[in-house]
Motif scaffolding. Structure first.
Motif, PDB file in Angstrom:
ATOM      1  N   THR A  31       0.785  -1.232   0.000  1.00  0.00           N
ATOM      2  CA  THR A  31       0.000   0.000   0.000  1.00  0.00           C
ATOM      3  C   THR A  31       0.823   1.292   0.000  1.00  0.00           C
ATOM      4  OG1 THR A  31      -0.146  -0.093   2.418  1.00  0.00           O
ATOM      5  CG2 THR A  31      -1.929  -1.101   1.173  1.00  0.00           C
ATOM      6  N   LEU A  32       2.074   1.230   0.432  1.00  0.00           N
ATOM      7  CA  LEU A  32       2.891   2.443   0.527  1.00  0.00           C
ATOM      8  C   LEU A  32       3.964   2.456  -0.544  1.00  0.00           C
ATOM      9  CD1 LEU A  32       3.418   2.545   4.414  1.00  0.00           C
ATOM     10  CD2 LEU A  32       1.596   3.617   3.072  1.00  0.00           C
ATOM     11  N   LYS A  33       4.290   3.649  -0.993  1.00  0.00           N
ATOM     12  CA  LYS A  33       5.327   3.784  -2.006  1.00  0.00           C
ATOM     13  C   LYS A  33       6.664   3.285  -1.467  1.00  0.00           C
ATOM     14  CE  LYS A  33       5.384   7.448  -4.550  1.00  0.00           C
ATOM     15  NZ  LYS A  33       5.549   8.868  -4.995  1.00  0.00           N
ATOM     16  N   ASN A  34       6.935   3.612  -0.213  1.00  0.00           N
ATOM     17  CA  ASN A  34       8.147   3.109   0.428  1.00  0.00           C
ATOM     18  C   ASN A  34       7.875   2.960   1.916  1.00  0.00           C
ATOM     19  OD1 ASN A  34       9.146   5.666   1.933  1.00  0.00           O
ATOM     20  ND2 ASN A  34       8.821   6.384  -0.174  1.00  0.00           N
ATOM     21  N   VAL A  35       8.622   2.072   2.528  1.00  0.00           N
ATOM     22  CA  VAL A  35       8.504   1.826   3.966  1.00  0.00           C
ATOM     23  C   VAL A  35       9.830   2.239   4.603  1.00  0.00           C
ATOM     24  CG1 VAL A  35       7.937   0.128   5.736  1.00  0.00           C
ATOM     25  CG2 VAL A  35       7.045  -0.148   3.410  1.00  0.00           C
ATOM     26  N   PRO A  36       9.911   3.459   5.142  1.00  0.00           N
ATOM     27  CA  PRO A  36      11.189   3.981   5.642  1.00  0.00           C
ATOM     28  C   PRO A  36      11.604   3.378   6.992  1.00  0.00           C
ATOM     29  CG  PRO A  36       9.454   5.579   6.011  1.00  0.00           C
ATOM     30  CD  PRO A  36       8.831   4.445   5.255  1.00  0.00           C
ATOM     31  N   VAL A  37      12.026   2.119   6.953  1.00  0.00           N
ATOM     32  CA  VAL A  37      12.519   1.473   8.173  1.00  0.00           C
ATOM     33  C   VAL A  37      14.039   1.322   8.105  1.00  0.00           C
ATOM     34  CG1 VAL A  37      10.389   0.234   8.689  1.00  0.00           C
ATOM     35  CG2 VAL A  37      12.068  -0.812   7.165  1.00  0.00           C
ATOM     36  N   GLY A  38      14.668   2.198   7.335  1.00  0.00           N
ATOM     37  CA  GLY A  38      16.109   2.126   7.183  1.00  0.00           C
ATOM     38  C   GLY A  38      16.493   1.095   6.138  1.00  0.00           C
ATOM     39  N   SER A  39      17.749   0.738   6.106  1.00  0.00           N
ATOM     40  CA  SER A  39      18.228  -0.266   5.159  1.00  0.00           C
ATOM     41  C   SER A  39      17.780  -1.655   5.601  1.00  0.00           C
ATOM     42  CB  SER A  39      19.755  -0.222   5.089  1.00  0.00           C
ATOM     43  OG  SER A  39      20.313  -0.596   6.349  1.00  0.00           O
ATOM     44  N   ASP A  40      17.940  -2.623   4.695  1.00  0.00           N
ATOM     45  CA  ASP A  40      17.613  -4.004   5.051  1.00  0.00           C
ATOM     46  C   ASP A  40      18.443  -4.470   6.241  1.00  0.00           C
ATOM     47  OD1 ASP A  40      15.814  -4.029   3.034  1.00  0.00           O
ATOM     48  OD2 ASP A  40      16.914  -5.407   1.727  1.00  0.00           O
ATOM     49  N   ARG A  41      19.668  -3.969   6.328  1.00  0.00           N
ATOM     50  CA  ARG A  41      20.541  -4.381   7.426  1.00  0.00           C
ATOM     51  C   ARG A  41      19.995  -3.880   8.766  1.00  0.00           C
ATOM     52  NH1 ARG A  41      27.112  -3.326   7.888  1.00  0.00           N
ATOM     53  NH2 ARG A  41      27.386  -4.498   9.845  1.00  0.00           N
ATOM     54  N   ILE A  42      19.503  -2.643   8.786  1.00  0.00           N
ATOM     55  CA  ILE A  42      18.953  -2.094  10.029  1.00  0.00           C
ATOM     56  C   ILE A  42      17.675  -2.840  10.414  1.00  0.00           C
ATOM     57  CG2 ILE A  42      17.885  -0.055  11.058  1.00  0.00           C
ATOM     58  CD1 ILE A  42      19.814   1.654   9.421  1.00  0.00           C
ATOM     59  N   ALA A  43      16.834  -3.129   9.422  1.00  0.00           N
ATOM     60  CA  ALA A  43      15.598  -3.876   9.700  1.00  0.00           C
ATOM     61  C   ALA A  43      15.921  -5.267  10.226  1.00  0.00           C
ATOM     62  CB  ALA A  43      14.751  -3.964   8.434  1.00  0.00           C
ATOM     63  N   THR A  44      16.949  -5.893   9.668  1.00  0.00           N
ATOM     64  CA  THR A  44      17.367  -7.220  10.140  1.00  0.00           C
ATOM     65  C   THR A  44      17.870  -7.148  11.575  1.00  0.00           C
ATOM     66  OG1 THR A  44      17.953  -7.916   7.889  1.00  0.00           O
ATOM     67  CG2 THR A  44      18.926  -9.161   9.713  1.00  0.00           C
ATOM     68  N   GLY A  74       8.550   3.646  11.528  1.00  0.00           N
ATOM     69  CA  GLY A  74       8.915   3.667  10.116  1.00  0.00           C
ATOM     70  C   GLY A  74       7.692   3.609   9.210  1.00  0.00           C
ATOM     71  N   ILE A  75       6.749   2.747   9.557  1.00  0.00           N
ATOM     72  CA  ILE A  75       5.532   2.622   8.751  1.00  0.00           C
ATOM     73  C   ILE A  75       4.690   3.893   8.841  1.00  0.00           C
ATOM     74  CG2 ILE A  75       3.345   1.373   8.544  1.00  0.00           C
ATOM     75  CD1 ILE A  75       4.925  -1.157   9.414  1.00  0.00           C
ATOM     76  N   ILE A  76       4.611   4.473  10.037  1.00  0.00           N
ATOM     77  CA  ILE A  76       3.853   5.723  10.206  1.00  0.00           C
ATOM     78  C   ILE A  76       4.474   6.828   9.351  1.00  0.00           C
ATOM     79  CG2 ILE A  76       3.295   7.562  11.847  1.00  0.00           C
ATOM     80  CD1 ILE A  76       3.012   5.340  13.968  1.00  0.00           C
ATOM     81  N   ARG A  77       5.791   6.877   9.296  1.00  0.00           N
ATOM     82  CA  ARG A  77       6.458   7.868   8.432  1.00  0.00           C
ATOM     83  C   ARG A  77       6.055   7.658   6.978  1.00  0.00           C
ATOM     84  NH1 ARG A  77      12.594   7.250   9.331  1.00  0.00           N
ATOM     85  NH2 ARG A  77      12.622   8.800   7.650  1.00  0.00           N
ATOM     86  N   GLY A  78       6.002   6.397   6.561  1.00  0.00           N
ATOM     87  CA  GLY A  78       5.581   6.096   5.194  1.00  0.00           C
ATOM     88  C   GLY A  78       4.152   6.517   4.940  1.00  0.00           C
ATOM     89  N   ILE A  79       3.288   6.317   5.926  1.00  0.00           N
ATOM     90  CA  ILE A  79       1.883   6.715   5.787  1.00  0.00           C
ATOM     91  C   ILE A  79       1.762   8.230   5.686  1.00  0.00           C
ATOM     92  CG2 ILE A  79      -0.339   6.794   6.998  1.00  0.00           C
ATOM     93  CD1 ILE A  79       0.344   4.022   8.145  1.00  0.00           C
TER      94      ILE A  79
END
Length: 464
Positions: A241-254, A303-308
């Motif tokens: 649903t979102l153009k991007n999910v700003p949760v940082g890089s994949d490494r940070i999310a991991t 991160g998701i709220i920022r994307g929203i």
């Protein structure tokens, strides 16, 4: 990470189909038991209900079906998709996959039959309530074995898969959820021989002490699996649903997922550090969950709220899309449950108010995601209109249920009581329980709509 681009091979698709069909089916009886419980707590109706004793049995079935088996069954779907489809791999052993599924289904059937026949005495132990009957014990054992086999098969699939391009964040997250399940089962196994014989069922004056000690440690760790499963669903819904999910890089999310693991690993060692009868034992597991679940969940939520908010600036929020509405409403319910927890003092209805907010958030996320897994199996969602409105009805009902219980608990209504035992001797208590009754019925109706929509979709003809 977008589900719409995922390809599910026939072999995996059959197993995903089976688990999703089973997961939705568990909610049928969970919902029936939930309605009975709501009626047993609702003013006026509570005094007319003839089977008050059965309500304590119904609570056991409702919790085990809706909070244990439904969650684990849906996570089995995510384990398959994240390990096979995301990595474009082959399932390590299809026979193991079907063995795990068959054992879990058998356990669920025995558990439901045991509850309907009211076999044994109900023990409302935290996390895994039980009926004191051998058939019920076998049911729980089968579910544990089935899910354990499923998780092991997932790990072996990932180990065997080609990971030259790296391990996707979602795959790592669901492996963390699987690790939580394994550690939880290990905790059950370690606790079993450590419990003193004087608290064994049939010997102790309070048989609930035995099951409280047995399931306390592992039950806390299973909440890590539930939370990680919910967060993984959030990420999938956000990707839809979102153009991007700003949760940082994949490494940070991991690393955020790895943070959960840091608080899961010490769990088995607590048994060798604290006496299972001590307050230290109980507090140690409480602290693992208290400090281990919040930070990473908050990180993903922010991160998701920022994307929203970014999407809102562009005027592209689609509230009619069940993926988006389920995502937002799940986060709202989770926040509501968290806020309620800050006001818990003693043992009253504030406690179930808190965890119904949290487990309602998990259920909302899983329900919303189910509508987008169905097309992967070559089927259309039976009713898009139902899918559009169902998340709103369910969340409204669940929120009213939480607020009603919180209000009643704030005025002294005890937990785990039904009928006249609730002692609704004031307008405030009556109003709170009436509100939870209304919320319960709305949530039950929405749950029935979800089950109908999913079952009709899965049992309909394939379109590709």
């Amino acid at each position: 990470m977008d589900l719409r681009d995922m390809i599910v091979d026939d072999e995996t698709g059959k197993l995903v189909y089976a688990w999703l069909l089973f997961a939705a089916s568990t909610l049928v009886f969970a919902g029936i038991f939930a309605v009975l419980l709501a009626l047993g707590r609702t003013p006026v109706i509570q005094g007319l209900y003839p089977g008050k004793d059965f309500l304590y049995v119904a609570l056991v079935g409702h919790v085990d079906l809706s909070v244990v088996i439904w969650f684990l069954a849906f996570m089995a779907v995510l384990w398959l998709l994240s390990s096979v489809s995301y990595l474009k791999a082959k399932l390590f052993c299809p026979i193991l996959g079907w063995t795990g599924f068959s054992a879990t289904v058998s356990g669920m059937i025995l558990l439901t039959v045991s509850t309907l026949l009211a076999l044994g005495e109900p023990i409302h132990a935290n996390y895994v309530p039980v009926l004191t009957h051998p058939v019920f014990y076998v049911a729980l054992l089968l579910v544990g074995v089935g899910i354990g086999v499923t998780v092991v098969n997932t790990f072996l699939t990932v180990i065997k898969a080609d990971k030259s391009s790296g391990l996707p964040v979602l795959t790592f997250g669901m492996l963390a959820a699987g690790l939580a399940v394994i550690i939880g089962l290990i905790c059950f196994g370690i606790a079993y021989p450590l419990i003193p014989t004087e608290v064994m069922p049939g010997v102790a004056m309070e048989p609930g002490l035995y099951f409280e000690r047995l399931f306390w440690g592992g039950g806390h760790i299973l909440q890590f699996a539930n939370t990680i499963g919910m967060v993984s669903a959030w990420l999938l819904l956000a990707s839809l649903t979102l153009k991007n999910v700003p949760v940082g890089s994949d490494r940070i999310a991991t690393l955020a997922f790895a943070y959960y693991i840091l608080f899961m690993i010490p769990a088995p060692f607590i048994f060798f550090h604290a006496d299972i009868n001590s307050q230290l034992y109980k507090d140690s597991f409480t602290h693992l969950m208290k400090y281990g679940l919040g930070p990473s969940t908050a990180f993903f939520a922010i991160g998701i709220i920022r994307g929203i908010m970014q999407q809102k600036k562009e005027g592209k929020l689609n509230w009619a899309d069940p993926a988006f509405s389920s995502l937002v409403l799940s986060m709202v319910l989770f926040a509501l449950g968290g806020i309620v927890s800050l006001f818990i003092r003693g043992s009253n209805l504030k406690v179930p108010s808190h965890y119904h907010g949290v487990i309602g958030a998990v259920t909302t996320a899983f329900m919303g995601l189910a509508y987008y897994i169905i097309p992967l199996l070559g089927r259309k969602v039976w009713s898009q209109k139902m899918a559009k409105y169902q998340p709103y009805i369910y969340t409204t009902g669940q929120a009213l249920f939480v607020l009603g219980m919180f209000w009643a608990g704030a005025h002294g209504v005890p937990r785990k009581t039904y009928g006249t035992a609730q002692n609704l001797d004031s307008a405030a208590k009556t109003m709170g329980m009436a509100l939870q009754g209304l919320g319960s019925m709305l949530a039950a109706i929405a749950g029935a709509v979800f089950v109908l929509n999913v079952l009709a979709s899965l049992l309909g003809k394939k379109w590709k």
